[in-house]
Design an enzyme around this catalytic site. Structure first.
Site, PDB file in Angstrom:
ATOM      1  N   ASP A  18       0.823  -1.211   0.000  1.00  0.00           N
ATOM      2  CA  ASP A  18       0.000   0.000   0.000  1.00  0.00           C
ATOM      3  C   ASP A  18       0.857   1.261   0.000  1.00  0.00           C
ATOM      4  OD1 ASP A  18      -2.359   1.416  -0.001  1.00  0.00           O
ATOM      5  OD2 ASP A  18      -2.675   1.274   2.162  1.00  0.00           O
ATOM      6  N   HIS A  35       2.161   3.652  -9.148  1.00  0.00           N
ATOM      7  CA  HIS A  35       1.935   2.232  -9.438  1.00  0.00           C
ATOM      8  C   HIS A  35       3.102   1.640 -10.244  1.00  0.00           C
ATOM      9  CE1 HIS A  35      -1.894   2.485  -7.576  1.00  0.00           C
ATOM     10  NE2 HIS A  35      -2.468   3.207  -8.515  1.00  0.00           N
ATOM     11  N   SER A  64     -11.022  -6.669  -4.502  1.00  0.00           N
ATOM     12  CA  SER A  64     -12.339  -6.632  -5.154  1.00  0.00           C
ATOM     13  C   SER A  64     -12.987  -5.254  -4.978  1.00  0.00           C
ATOM     14  CB  SER A  64     -13.241  -7.746  -4.629  1.00  0.00           C
ATOM     15  OG  SER A  64     -13.191  -7.806  -3.227  1.00  0.00           O
ATOM     16  N   LEU A 129      10.106 -21.056  -4.954  1.00  0.00           N
ATOM     17  CA  LEU A 129       9.157 -20.096  -4.372  1.00  0.00           C
ATOM     18  C   LEU A 129       7.771 -20.256  -4.995  1.00  0.00           C
ATOM     19  CD1 LEU A 129       8.612 -17.405  -2.745  1.00  0.00           C
ATOM     20  CD2 LEU A 129       9.195 -16.204  -4.865  1.00  0.00           C
ATOM     21  N   GLU A 205       1.390 -13.327  12.464  1.00  0.00           N
ATOM     22  CA  GLU A 205       2.040 -12.179  13.094  1.00  0.00           C
ATOM     23  C   GLU A 205       1.881 -11.017  12.120  1.00  0.00           C
ATOM     24  OE1 GLU A 205       3.643 -12.070  16.084  1.00  0.00           O
ATOM     25  OE2 GLU A 205       2.978 -14.121  16.444  1.00  0.00           O
TER      26      GLU A 205
HETATM   27  C1  IPE Z   1      -5.509  -2.692  -0.190  1.00  0.00           C
HETATM   28  O1  IPE Z   1      -5.157  -1.363  -0.344  1.00  0.00           O
HETATM   29  C2  IPE Z   1      -5.516  -3.383  -1.524  1.00  0.00           C
HETATM   30  C3  IPE Z   1      -4.215  -3.615  -2.131  1.00  0.00           C
HETATM   31  C4  IPE Z   1      -3.040  -3.355  -1.592  1.00  0.00           C
HETATM   32  C5  IPE Z   1      -4.245  -4.224  -3.429  1.00  0.00           C
HETATM   33  P1  IPE Z   1      -6.244  -0.205  -0.498  1.00  0.00           P
HETATM   34  O2  IPE Z   1      -5.479   1.054  -0.618  1.00  0.00           O
HETATM   35  O3  IPE Z   1      -7.186  -0.539  -1.588  1.00  0.00           O
HETATM   36  O4  IPE Z   1      -7.025  -0.289   0.888  1.00  0.00           O
HETATM   37  P2  IPE Z   1      -7.844   0.811   1.676  1.00  0.00           P
HETATM   38  O5  IPE Z   1      -8.827   1.403   0.707  1.00  0.00           O
HETATM   39  O6  IPE Z   1      -6.858   1.834   2.145  1.00  0.00           O
HETATM   40  O7  IPE Z   1      -8.465   0.086   2.811  1.00  0.00           O
HETATM   41  C1  IPE Z   2      -1.543   0.303  -3.415  1.00  0.00           C
HETATM   42  O1  IPE Z   2      -1.366   1.675  -3.437  1.00  0.00           O
HETATM   43  C2  IPE Z   2      -1.827  -0.278  -4.773  1.00  0.00           C
HETATM   44  C3  IPE Z   2      -3.211  -0.760  -4.964  1.00  0.00           C
HETATM   45  C4  IPE Z   2      -4.166  -0.721  -4.092  1.00  0.00           C
HETATM   46  C5  IPE Z   2      -3.496  -1.348  -6.242  1.00  0.00           C
HETATM   47  P1  IPE Z   2      -2.597   2.689  -3.407  1.00  0.00           P
HETATM   48  O2  IPE Z   2      -2.996   2.976  -4.808  1.00  0.00           O
HETATM   49  O3  IPE Z   2      -3.667   2.196  -2.534  1.00  0.00           O
HETATM   50  O4  IPE Z   2      -1.889   3.962  -2.781  1.00  0.00           O
HETATM   51  P2  IPE Z   2      -2.484   4.957  -1.698  1.00  0.00           P
HETATM   52  O5  IPE Z   2      -2.971   4.127  -0.547  1.00  0.00           O
HETATM   53  O6  IPE Z   2      -3.584   5.699  -2.366  1.00  0.00           O
HETATM   54  O7  IPE Z   2      -1.324   5.824  -1.328  1.00  0.00           O
HETATM   55 MG    MG Z   3      -4.091   2.405  -0.554  1.00  0.00          MG
END
Ligand code: IPE
Ligand code: IPE
Ligand code: MG
Length: 244
Positions: A18, A35, A64, A129, A205
């Site tokens: 994230d 990304h 999802s 892996l 954990e």
């Molecule tokens: C969780 O991250 C999904 C992925 C890392 C693919 P999100 O950014 O979508 O989650 P929320 O919206 O902060 O909970």
């Molecule tokens: C995680 O990064 C990637 C996906 C959820 C696909 P985010 O796109 O959620 O990045 P933030 O949380 O908005 O910084």
């Molecule tokens: Mg995010």
């Protein structure tokens, strides 16, 4: 990595990657650039996992709920996912890694679906892996699907509801056959699971890291594995003190 960590390697590490969007925003760049940077981190962490001899690594690539994002962002994420699966499978084959996907396959485009199936087929005999990408994945959907399957089997008279055990239930989840994650890492300083491996993480954990995913390094990953090795897991029991 420490010797202790090498001997107490988690069997399965799962990562909620994230922070790509915030990483880009900090640099006044479009979210898409975050990304792209995130994919480089994926590549590097997969190599690190392979180097230390980790058996199972699961990465949360698209939830999802991520369909709720703007169409342009979703389509960019699909493009990156497609390119990753297409371009990196050769290296996975070379490293004897197996690639698998968990999640809903009914909403993916036909070409992505074909790439997923082809890469699973190409790597299915590999014994190194085990890399699982959670794509269009949601744990609640997965649990409901398992419950529905069991209910249908019971309705057909093939299963006695009294015989439903947690093992039987787990065997209907998309993760069947893979050990539960020992360590779940989430980057970006958010403390939530966002519908990731809810059943499977019952005794995992957790490690919440402040760094944004594109800033997460090989060293951070090794530190996470080291910190896991130092934790004491109890699974509800009392751990006996060792007498000197
Ligand atoms: C969780 O991250 C999904 C992925 C890392 C693919 P999100 O950014 O979508 O989650 P929320 O919206 O902060 O909970
Ligand atoms: C995680 O990064 C990637 C996906 C959820 C696909 P985010 O796109 O959620 O990045 P933030 O949380 O908005 O910084
Ligand atoms: Mg995010």
């Amino acid at each position: 990595m420490t010797n202790e960590a090498q001997s107490r390697l988690p069997r399965h590490v799962a990562i909620i990657m994230d922070g790509n969007g915030r990483w880009a925003k900090k640099r006044l760049m479009p979210r898409a650039a975050g990304h792209v940077a995130g994919v480089s981190t994926v590549r590097m962490i997969v190599r690190a996992a392979n180097d230390i001899g980790l058996k199972n690594l699961t990465l949360y690539a698209f939830s999802s709920e991520n369909w709720k994002r703007p169409v342009t962002e979703v389509s960019h994420l699909m493009t990156l996912f497609r390119a990753y699966v297409r371009d990196d499978v050769t290296e996975l084959v070379r490293n004897n890694a197996r690639l698998r996907f968990i999640g809903n396959r009914s909403r993916a485009s036909a070409d992505i679906l074909a790439l997923m199936e082809e890469s699973e087929r190409r790597t299915e005999a590999n014994t190194g892996l085990n890399l699982t990408l959670a794509f269009d994945y949601g744990s609640q959907e997965e649990i409901v699907a398992a419950a529905r399957e069991l209910a249908l089997a019971a309705a057909r008279g093939e299963l006695n509801p009294d015989d439903i055990t947690k093992e039987l239930f787990a065997a209907r989840l998309s993760t069947a056959g893979t050990p539960d994650p020992d360590l779940v890492i989430r980057t970006s300083g958010e403390y939530r699971l966002s519908n990731f491996l809810l059943w499977q993480s019952a005794y995992a954990e957790f490690l919440f890291v402040d760094k944004l995913w594109p800033d997460f390094t090989r060293e951070d990953f090794l530190n996470a594995v080291n910190s896991y090795a130092r934790r004491e897991r109890r699974f509800g029991a009392v751990v006996e003190e060792t007498v000197a």
